[in-house]
Scaffold this motif. Structure first.
Motif, mmCIF file in Angstrom:
data_model
loop_
_atom_site.group_PDB
_atom_site.id
_atom_site.type_symbol
_atom_site.label_atom_id
_atom_site.label_comp_id
_atom_site.label_asym_id
_atom_site.label_seq_id
_atom_site.Cartn_x
_atom_site.Cartn_y
_atom_site.Cartn_z
ATOM 1 N N GLY A 21 82.064 -19.618 -5.406
ATOM 2 C CA GLY A 21 82.183 -21.010 -5.829
ATOM 3 C C GLY A 21 80.866 -21.764 -5.827
ATOM 4 O O GLY A 21 80.829 -22.916 -5.426
ATOM 5 N N GLY A 22 79.771 -21.121 -6.237
ATOM 6 C CA GLY A 22 78.478 -21.790 -6.261
ATOM 7 C C GLY A 22 77.761 -21.830 -4.935
ATOM 8 O O GLY A 22 76.697 -22.428 -4.808
ATOM 9 N N VAL A 23 78.326 -21.187 -3.918
ATOM 10 C CA VAL A 23 77.728 -21.164 -2.584
ATOM 11 C C VAL A 23 77.254 -19.742 -2.297
ATOM 12 O O VAL A 23 77.983 -18.773 -2.506
ATOM 13 N N SER A 24 76.020 -19.628 -1.819
ATOM 14 C CA SER A 24 75.484 -18.338 -1.378
ATOM 15 C C SER A 24 75.904 -18.131 0.069
ATOM 16 O O SER A 24 75.764 -19.036 0.901
ATOM 17 N N VAL A 25 76.429 -16.941 0.358
ATOM 18 C CA VAL A 25 76.973 -16.654 1.682
ATOM 19 C C VAL A 25 76.317 -15.387 2.225
ATOM 20 O O VAL A 25 76.092 -14.433 1.483
ATOM 21 N N ALA A 26 76.026 -15.396 3.513
ATOM 22 C CA ALA A 26 75.526 -14.214 4.205
ATOM 23 C C ALA A 26 76.294 -14.068 5.508
ATOM 24 O O ALA A 26 76.283 -14.974 6.342
ATOM 25 N N ALA A 27 76.970 -12.947 5.665
ATOM 26 C CA ALA A 27 77.665 -12.642 6.913
ATOM 27 C C ALA A 27 76.729 -11.774 7.747
ATOM 28 O O ALA A 27 76.306 -10.698 7.304
ATOM 29 N N VAL A 28 76.382 -12.261 8.942
ATOM 30 C CA VAL A 28 75.469 -11.550 9.838
ATOM 31 C C VAL A 28 76.116 -11.523 11.215
ATOM 32 O O VAL A 28 76.196 -12.554 11.889
ATOM 33 N N GLY A 29 76.581 -10.365 11.627
ATOM 34 C CA GLY A 29 77.276 -10.280 12.905
ATOM 35 C C GLY A 29 78.472 -11.216 12.893
ATOM 36 O O GLY A 29 79.274 -11.203 11.960
ATOM 37 N N CYS A 30 78.580 -12.075 13.895
ATOM 38 C CA CYS A 30 79.709 -13.009 13.979
ATOM 39 C C CYS A 30 79.408 -14.348 13.313
ATOM 40 O O CYS A 30 80.176 -15.293 13.449
ATOM 41 N N PHE A 31 78.305 -14.428 12.565
ATOM 42 C CA PHE A 31 77.898 -15.672 11.911
ATOM 43 C C PHE A 31 78.107 -15.584 10.404
ATOM 44 O O PHE A 31 77.786 -14.571 9.791
ATOM 45 N N LEU A 32 78.626 -16.647 9.818
ATOM 46 C CA LEU A 32 78.782 -16.764 8.378
ATOM 47 C C LEU A 32 77.904 -17.923 7.929
ATOM 48 O O LEU A 32 78.212 -19.086 8.189
ATOM 49 N N LEU A 33 76.784 -17.594 7.286
ATOM 50 C CA LEU A 33 75.819 -18.591 6.838
ATOM 51 C C LEU A 33 76.136 -18.969 5.396
ATOM 52 O O LEU A 33 76.370 -18.088 4.566
ATOM 53 N N MET A 34 76.133 -20.268 5.104
ATOM 54 C CA MET A 34 76.476 -20.749 3.766
ATOM 55 C C MET A 34 75.443 -21.759 3.314
ATOM 56 O O MET A 34 75.046 -22.639 4.074
ATOM 57 N N SER A 35 75.028 -21.633 2.043
ATOM 58 C CA SER A 35 74.052 -22.552 1.491
ATOM 59 C C SER A 35 74.398 -22.812 0.033
ATOM 60 O O SER A 35 74.788 -21.890 -0.692
ATOM 61 N N GLY A 36 74.279 -24.062 -0.392
ATOM 62 C CA GLY A 36 74.586 -24.398 -1.775
ATOM 63 C C GLY A 36 74.634 -25.889 -1.975
ATOM 64 O O GLY A 36 74.148 -26.663 -1.133
ATOM 65 N N PRO A 37 75.269 -26.298 -3.070
ATOM 66 C CA PRO A 37 75.352 -27.729 -3.381
ATOM 67 C C PRO A 37 76.086 -28.498 -2.277
ATOM 68 O O PRO A 37 77.091 -28.020 -1.730
ATOM 69 N N GLU A 38 75.592 -29.671 -1.955
ATOM 70 C CA GLU A 38 76.190 -30.483 -0.897
ATOM 71 C C GLU A 38 77.667 -30.754 -1.145
ATOM 72 O O GLU A 38 78.473 -30.780 -0.215
ATOM 73 N N SER A 39 78.046 -30.933 -2.409
ATOM 74 C CA SER A 39 79.457 -31.205 -2.718
ATOM 75 C C SER A 39 80.357 -30.050 -2.278
ATOM 76 O O SER A 39 81.483 -30.274 -1.828
ATOM 77 N N GLU A 40 79.862 -28.823 -2.377
ATOM 78 C CA GLU A 40 80.631 -27.652 -1.933
ATOM 79 C C GLU A 40 80.579 -27.513 -0.412
ATOM 80 O O GLU A 40 81.578 -27.212 0.229
ATOM 81 N N LEU A 41 79.395 -27.723 0.168
ATOM 82 C CA LEU A 41 79.247 -27.587 1.620
ATOM 83 C C LEU A 41 80.074 -28.620 2.368
ATOM 84 O O LEU A 41 80.588 -28.343 3.454
ATOM 85 N N GLU A 42 80.218 -29.808 1.787
ATOM 86 C CA GLU A 42 81.028 -30.861 2.416
ATOM 87 C C GLU A 42 82.450 -30.372 2.652
ATOM 88 O O GLU A 42 83.040 -30.613 3.703
ATOM 89 N N ILE A 43 82.991 -29.654 1.702
ATOM 90 C CA ILE A 43 84.342 -29.099 1.833
ATOM 91 C C ILE A 43 84.347 -27.986 2.883
ATOM 92 O O ILE A 43 85.218 -27.931 3.750
ATOM 93 N N LEU A 44 83.353 -27.097 2.827
ATOM 94 C CA LEU A 44 83.297 -25.964 3.748
ATOM 95 C C LEU A 44 83.131 -26.392 5.200
ATOM 96 O O LEU A 44 83.611 -25.729 6.109
ATOM 97 N N ARG A 45 82.452 -27.506 5.432
ATOM 98 C CA ARG A 45 82.246 -27.997 6.805
ATOM 99 C C ARG A 45 83.556 -28.415 7.482
ATOM 100 O O ARG A 45 83.613 -28.522 8.704
ATOM 101 N N LYS A 46 84.581 -28.660 6.713
ATOM 102 C CA LYS A 46 85.867 -29.080 7.290
ATOM 103 C C LYS A 46 86.607 -27.916 7.955
ATOM 104 O O LYS A 46 87.522 -28.136 8.731
ATOM 105 N N VAL A 47 86.198 -26.687 7.645
ATOM 106 C CA VAL A 47 86.832 -25.504 8.237
ATOM 107 C C VAL A 47 86.088 -25.160 9.521
ATOM 108 O O VAL A 47 84.896 -24.880 9.501
ATOM 109 N N SER A 48 86.793 -25.203 10.650
ATOM 110 C CA SER A 48 86.166 -25.013 11.960
ATOM 111 C C SER A 48 85.638 -23.607 12.187
ATOM 112 O O SER A 48 84.565 -23.432 12.757
#
Length: 116
Positions: A36-63
């Motif tokens: 969905g326009g977001v670059s994702v990297a799964a590293v061990g137990c961490f899921l790193l996400m980077s992309g447009p602020e409009s997309e990240l705003e939604i993703l930040r709501k998931v704990s």
């Protein structure tokens, strides 16, 4: 529902720099994909996400992301105890997921590693 583990979700400005840090920290290589326009990297137990602020705003709501044996079982268990599924189950690059809101308002992603 069988819970297999939890992944910590982190929105970052510079994915490349963050991947180097988390790979060195965990000793694991990143699994990368786009969603969905977001670059994702799964590293061990961490899921790193980077992309447009409009997309990240939604993703930040998931704990957190919770790995389960079977998303269908998770769906039944969650709805059986009063959670509200707001997305999914849908296919992902490695299996399936759903997003649920718990009665206290917490939002979690549940994932499995099965083919859809």
């Amino acid at each position: 529902m069988e819970i297999l583990g939890t992944t910590l979700r982190i929105c970052v400005d510079d994915l490349e720099t963050s991947v180097v840090f988390y790979e060195r920290l965990t000793g694991s290589k990143a699994l990368r994909f786009e969603r969905g326009g977001v670059s994702v990297a799964a590293v061990g137990c961490f899921l790193l996400m980077s992309g447009p602020e409009s997309e990240l705003e939604i993703l930040r709501k998931v704990s957190a992301t919770i790995a389960v044996k079977d998303v269908d079982d998770a769906y039944r268990a969650l709805t059986g105890v009063g959670a509200r599924v707001i997305a999914g189950p849908v296919p992902t690059p490695v299996g399936r997921n759903l997003i649920a809101v718990h009665p206290d308002g917490s939002v979690f992603e549940y994932v499995d590693h099965k083919s859809a």
